[in-house]
Design a protein around this motif. Structure first.
Motif, mmCIF file in Angstrom:
data_model
loop_
_atom_site.group_PDB
_atom_site.id
_atom_site.type_symbol
_atom_site.label_atom_id
_atom_site.label_comp_id
_atom_site.label_asym_id
_atom_site.label_seq_id
_atom_site.Cartn_x
_atom_site.Cartn_y
_atom_site.Cartn_z
ATOM 1 N N ALA A 89 46.808 97.355 26.830
ATOM 2 C CA ALA A 89 45.814 97.097 25.778
ATOM 3 C C ALA A 89 46.500 96.599 24.509
ATOM 4 O O ALA A 89 45.991 95.690 23.837
ATOM 5 C CB ALA A 89 45.005 98.363 25.499
ATOM 6 N N GLU A 125 44.115 93.275 31.611
ATOM 7 C CA GLU A 125 42.747 93.789 31.596
ATOM 8 C C GLU A 125 42.545 94.848 32.674
ATOM 9 O O GLU A 125 41.919 95.878 32.441
ATOM 10 C CB GLU A 125 41.756 92.642 31.753
ATOM 11 C CG GLU A 125 41.696 91.749 30.525
ATOM 12 C CD GLU A 125 40.930 90.455 30.728
ATOM 13 O OE1 GLU A 125 40.644 90.096 31.906
ATOM 14 O OE2 GLU A 125 40.630 89.787 29.722
ATOM 15 N N ALA A 185 44.665 97.966 31.592
ATOM 16 C CA ALA A 185 44.039 98.641 30.452
ATOM 17 C C ALA A 185 42.774 99.384 30.879
ATOM 18 O O ALA A 185 42.470 100.455 30.348
ATOM 19 C CB ALA A 185 43.714 97.628 29.357
#
Length: 124
Positions: free
Chosen positions: A32, A54, A57
């Motif tokens: 992140a 993505e 995270a």
């Protein structure tokens, strides 16, 4: 009958489909951070790295083959650590940002710690 009930399915295949690797919260946080760095500085990583970040995270479960891809990425890109600006908070190198997208040092350590579980599922 489901895939897992099929008597013709190799037990190793069943294990590969059922064994998921969920990124630890530390890896998710670093990924992140990598996304935030990329947004702030407009560099570092590729579309593949962004997608990986993505997923990490979001703590999406990974298959053994994906763990192998991540381990390979870290092995191929370990030399970027020598770049000017590595981890510089004011002007981080593109390599640093890409490294963070893939989970950073925490991601590398996690994938290597899990190697004994995922590697047997990837060879054959």
């Amino acid at each position: 009958m489901s895939f897992f009930d099929d008597p013709w399915t190799d037990p190793t295949d069943r294990d590969a489909f059922s064994l998921n690797f969920v990124p630890p919260s530390t890896v998710a946080a670093v990924a992140a951070e990598g996304l935030a760095l990329r947004a702030r500085f407009g560099r570092g990583g590729t579309a593949v790295g962004i997608a990986r970040a993505e997923g990490l995270a979001g703590r999406s479960p990974l298959q053994a083959a994906e763990m192998r891809v991540i381990a390979g990425w870290f092995a191929r890109h370990s030399k970027v650590r020598r770049a000017t600006g590595w981890a510089d908070p004011e002007k981080p190198s593109a390599g640093w940002i890409a490294w963070q997208l893939w989970g950073g040092d925490a991601g590398r350590a996690w994938v290597e710690a899990e190697r004994g579980r995922w590697l047997p599922l990837c060879t054959g």
